[in-house]
Design a protein around this motif. Sequence first.
Motif, PDB file in Angstrom:
ATOM      1  N   GLY A 138      49.375  38.482  41.612  1.00  0.00           N
ATOM      2  CA  GLY A 138      48.778  39.627  42.265  1.00  0.00           C
ATOM      3  C   GLY A 138      49.816  40.635  42.714  1.00  0.00           C
ATOM      4  O   GLY A 138      51.012  40.463  42.508  1.00  0.00           O
ATOM      5  N   GLY A 139      49.342  41.682  43.354  1.00  0.00           N
ATOM      6  CA  GLY A 139      50.228  42.671  43.934  1.00  0.00           C
ATOM      7  C   GLY A 139      51.037  43.442  42.911  1.00  0.00           C
ATOM      8  O   GLY A 139      50.754  43.440  41.710  1.00  0.00           O
ATOM      9  N   VAL A 140      52.065  44.098  43.403  1.00  0.00           N
ATOM     10  CA  VAL A 140      52.946  44.873  42.543  1.00  0.00           C
ATOM     11  C   VAL A 140      53.648  43.979  41.536  1.00  0.00           C
ATOM     12  O   VAL A 140      53.879  44.379  40.388  1.00  0.00           O
ATOM     13  N   THR A 180      43.070  39.818  52.621  1.00  0.00           N
ATOM     14  CA  THR A 180      43.335  41.155  52.097  1.00  0.00           C
ATOM     15  C   THR A 180      44.160  41.093  50.823  1.00  0.00           C
ATOM     16  O   THR A 180      43.885  41.794  49.836  1.00  0.00           O
ATOM     17  N   GLN A 181      45.171  40.235  50.831  1.00  0.00           N
ATOM     18  CA  GLN A 181      46.020  40.105  49.659  1.00  0.00           C
ATOM     19  C   GLN A 181      45.222  39.585  48.464  1.00  0.00           C
ATOM     20  O   GLN A 181      45.401  40.043  47.332  1.00  0.00           O
ATOM     21  N   MET A 182      44.321  38.644  48.701  1.00  0.00           N
ATOM     22  CA  MET A 182      43.531  38.087  47.606  1.00  0.00           C
ATOM     23  C   MET A 182      42.577  39.130  47.015  1.00  0.00           C
ATOM     24  O   MET A 182      42.342  39.147  45.805  1.00  0.00           O
ATOM     25  N   LEU A 183      42.047  40.027  47.858  1.00  0.00           N
ATOM     26  CA  LEU A 183      41.194  41.094  47.347  1.00  0.00           C
ATOM     27  C   LEU A 183      41.991  42.035  46.441  1.00  0.00           C
ATOM     28  O   LEU A 183      41.552  42.393  45.338  1.00  0.00           O
ATOM     29  N   PHE A 184      43.158  42.412  46.915  1.00  0.00           N
ATOM     30  CA  PHE A 184      44.028  43.274  46.116  1.00  0.00           C
ATOM     31  C   PHE A 184      44.412  42.576  44.817  1.00  0.00           C
ATOM     32  O   PHE A 184      44.405  43.180  43.734  1.00  0.00           O
ATOM     33  N   ASP A 185      44.734  41.294  44.932  1.00  0.00           N
ATOM     34  CA  ASP A 185      45.173  40.543  43.759  1.00  0.00           C
ATOM     35  C   ASP A 185      44.066  40.390  42.732  1.00  0.00           C
ATOM     36  O   ASP A 185      44.330  40.342  41.523  1.00  0.00           O
ATOM     37  N   LEU A 215      44.386  41.145  38.757  1.00  0.00           N
ATOM     38  CA  LEU A 215      44.073  40.199  37.687  1.00  0.00           C
ATOM     39  C   LEU A 215      43.109  40.803  36.667  1.00  0.00           C
ATOM     40  O   LEU A 215      43.211  40.525  35.467  1.00  0.00           O
ATOM     41  N   LEU A 216      42.176  41.603  37.138  1.00  0.00           N
ATOM     42  CA  LEU A 216      41.292  42.292  36.196  1.00  0.00           C
ATOM     43  C   LEU A 216      42.103  43.217  35.288  1.00  0.00           C
ATOM     44  O   LEU A 216      41.859  43.303  34.085  1.00  0.00           O
ATOM     45  N   ASP A 232      45.056  36.885  27.632  1.00  0.00           N
ATOM     46  CA  ASP A 232      43.737  36.369  27.294  1.00  0.00           C
ATOM     47  C   ASP A 232      43.092  35.759  28.527  1.00  0.00           C
ATOM     48  O   ASP A 232      43.729  35.584  29.569  1.00  0.00           O
ATOM     49  N   VAL A 233      41.825  35.427  28.420  1.00  0.00           N
ATOM     50  CA  VAL A 233      41.076  34.944  29.578  1.00  0.00           C
ATOM     51  C   VAL A 233      41.665  33.657  30.137  1.00  0.00           C
ATOM     52  O   VAL A 233      41.720  33.466  31.359  1.00  0.00           O
TER      53      VAL A 233
END
Length: 216
Positions: free
Chosen positions: A54-56, A169-174, A178-179, A186-187
């Motif tokens: 996640g993140g940058v 908050t970090q998990m939402l951003f991450d 990921l999307l 690949d998936v």
Amino acid sequence: MSAKSDSPAPPEPAGAPAPGVPHTRLEDAYALFVGTVQLSLGVVLLKAAGLATGGVAGISLVLNYLTGLPVGLFYAAMTLPMLAVTLRAMSWLFIVKTLIVTFGLFAMTAIAAQTIDIDWISKPVAALAGGSVIGMGALALARHGAGTGGSGAIVLWLYRTRGWNAGRTQMLFDGCVLLFSLVALDVTRVLWSLLGVMATGAILYVWHRPGRYTGY
């Protein structure tokens, strides 16, 4: 005649946090070094398995897969404008420390590319180990007044100004990152990357809470 009360003050409730003791400059410097090493190591493990995070850092890994340019280059380029958003709410000391971490990761990942050669690592091991190491690095940096880069600075800014839980908050951003990673992975790899992100978020969710730690 009124008598002054000599009764002792009520005892602190069980489990109340002790008064905090500020870290020394040497402790801060050591934490910045160790935290940056952990972030860099986590990125190296994930990259060896072809995963994202996640993140940058996650965006930087995806761009690395697409272009072949260094991860640290993208990391630094995206962190600078994100730090500008936090200028009014975060101290200059926080900004300076986060910049040190950013350019430290740029240097360490470049050095790792020349000094560490991982022929093979399983995706679940890379996800769990890499994600957990990144989480511990992020925790160490947060406890010493630094962010993990642009996204980490935004997360800490929201934590300090609005009380948002850093892990959630970090998990939402991450999740958004990921999307985005689907443009290069690949998936299956994205799902393993999700495991790594959960490992990182779990570290912050469990330990990065008000009153849980009083050293900063």
